[in-house]
Write a protein that holds these residues in place. Structure first.
Motif, PDB file in Angstrom:
ATOM      1  N   SER A  35      50.422 -17.522   6.478  1.00 15.48           N
ATOM      2  CA  SER A  35      50.015 -18.887   6.810  1.00 15.48           C
ATOM      3  C   SER A  35      51.057 -19.937   6.435  1.00 15.48           C
ATOM      4  N   VAL A  36      51.997 -19.590   5.556  1.00 14.93           N
ATOM      5  CA  VAL A  36      53.022 -20.554   5.144  1.00 14.93           C
ATOM      6  C   VAL A  36      54.422 -20.032   5.458  1.00 14.93           C
TER       7      VAL A  36
ATOM      8  N   TYR B 133      43.702 -12.224   2.535  1.00 11.49           N
ATOM      9  CA  TYR B 133      44.026 -11.767   3.886  1.00 11.49           C
ATOM     10  C   TYR B 133      42.723 -11.728   4.692  1.00 11.49           C
ATOM     11  N   ARG B 134      42.819 -11.959   5.993  1.00 12.12           N
ATOM     12  CA  ARG B 134      41.643 -11.852   6.860  1.00 12.12           C
ATOM     13  C   ARG B 134      42.003 -10.988   8.060  1.00 12.12           C
TER      14      ARG B 134
ATOM     15  N   GLU C 117      44.311  -6.145  16.756  1.00 17.05           N
ATOM     16  CA  GLU C 117      43.872  -6.527  15.414  1.00 17.05           C
ATOM     17  C   GLU C 117      44.869  -7.543  14.860  1.00 17.05           C
ATOM     18  N   GLY C 118      44.346  -8.621  14.326  1.00 19.75           N
ATOM     19  CA  GLY C 118      45.191  -9.637  13.722  1.00 19.75           C
ATOM     20  C   GLY C 118      44.898  -9.747  12.243  1.00 19.75           C
ATOM     21  N   ILE C 119      45.955  -9.862  11.433  1.00 20.73           N
ATOM     22  CA  ILE C 119      45.779 -10.035   9.995  1.00 20.73           C
ATOM     23  C   ILE C 119      46.481 -11.321   9.584  1.00 20.73           C
ATOM     24  N   TRP C 120      45.692 -12.275   9.123  1.00 21.77           N
ATOM     25  CA  TRP C 120      46.171 -13.594   8.731  1.00 21.77           C
ATOM     26  C   TRP C 120      46.244 -13.631   7.206  1.00 21.77           C
ATOM     27  N   ALA C 121      47.449 -13.850   6.684  1.00 21.63           N
ATOM     28  CA  ALA C 121      47.688 -13.763   5.245  1.00 21.63           C
ATOM     29  C   ALA C 121      47.839 -15.171   4.658  1.00 21.63           C
TER      30      ALA C 121
ATOM     31  N   HIS D 185      57.365 -15.807   4.642  1.00 22.93           N
ATOM     32  CA  HIS D 185      58.091 -14.919   5.543  1.00 22.93           C
ATOM     33  C   HIS D 185      58.864 -13.909   4.706  1.00 22.93           C
ATOM     34  N   SER D 186      58.667 -12.618   4.923  1.00 22.06           N
ATOM     35  CA  SER D 186      57.685 -12.075   5.852  1.00 22.06           C
ATOM     36  C   SER D 186      56.589 -11.358   5.083  1.00 22.06           C
TER      37      SER D 186
END
Length: 290
Positions: A217-218, A256-257, A266-270, A275-276
């Protein structure tokens, strides 16, 4: 022979014959681009699967292999699958030129496809068990390969990339940096992104690789906006909604989601990760069915 001496000899012997990252000097094919091909074949091969691990910018097959945050050779030792480690001849992978953004176009993507074909024959790989992973520039190339060579790949797990075609070069230059894409200004509809991917292999209507997409996310190098743009691209290619069918908070770890968009994406948003995103071997292997 004293037991201590025998132990030393045995230890030396086991080290001398341990599996090593080995270069393949000629993997064939007619691609103009000639990145290096390196292979890690574990001492005990227990699987007919192949994982292709693609390095980030300013790296190489050897550096990526030795990176403690890139655990694919440990996975190879543990589960007995072969890994291929492409090595770029430029600072970053060419995910910009028409040659690399076109099926059989002669660019880096074509060369990596030739490595896969070589490995399938040489190491008796099941063509239905070819998997691709990578970080940053390697994640971009993973997306490009999914668009240009879907017939060769069963699933992808990519870390901190951009949509396939997002880094396209208006000048036609290879391995060009695209500030608009990296900064998150390259946005489009799901249909447009899907069309970009489909145009890389016109007329292809067969099975597509299952896509697992990770992003922090950042992320200050490749804008977090690229996560949603990549989700748009592949949900459109698979003809599904951009709304998750299920969502799991704190998965595979806290902050994480994990969002599923049907069985193929499938998406994983941390949250709070830059990075990374570090490789999560177990989650990626699970996505691959390893």
């Amino acid at each position: 022979m004293r037991s201590s001496t025998l132990a030393a000899v045995l230890a030396f012997g086991s080290t001398a014959f341990a599996a090593q990252l080995t270069q393949v000097s000629n993997y064939g094919g007619s691609a103009k681009a000639k990145p290096g091909m390196w292979v890690y074949k574990p001492d005990t091969v227990k699987s007919d699967a192949l994982v292709v691990a693609i390095h980030s910018c300013q790296s190489s097959a050897q550096k990526y292999f030795a990176n403690s945050k890139i655990p694919w050779h440990q996975g190879s030792d543990r589960k007995g699958y072969v890994t291929v480690w492409p090595s770029s001849t430029t600072e970053c992978w060419d995910v910009s030129s028409k040659a690399s953004l076109t099926h059989d176009g002669g660019g880096d993507s074509n060369a990596i496809a030739n490595m896969i074909k070589y490995a399938i024959t040489q190491y008796k790989i099941d063509p239905a068990k070819v998997f691709v992973t990578g970080g940053s520039s390697g994640a971009m190339m993973s997306n490009v390969l999914a668009a240009t060579y879907p017939e060769l790949i069963s699933a992808v797990s990519l870390y901190s990339g951009v949509p396939a075609g997002c880094f396209v070069s208006s000048s036609g230059a290879s391995a060009a940096w695209n500030n608009s894409c990296s900064g998150g200004q390259s946005t489009a509809t799901a249909q447009k992104w899907g069309d970009v991917a489909r145009a890389m292999y016109p007329g292809y209507n067969e099975t597509r690789p299952r896509m697992q997409i990770w992003h922090g996310s950042v992320d200050g190098t490749l804008s977090p906006n690229n996560y949603q743009e990549t989700i748009k691209q592949w949900t459109n290619v698979f003809g599904v909604s951009t709304t998750p069918t299920s969502s799991k908070p704190d998965t595979p770890e806290k902050n994480y989601r994990m969002d599923d968009f049907g069985p193929n994406i499938e998406g994983i948003w941390a949250v709070g990760v830059g990075h990374s995103v570090p490789s999560h071997l177990d989650a990626s292997e699970a996505w691959f069915g390893l």
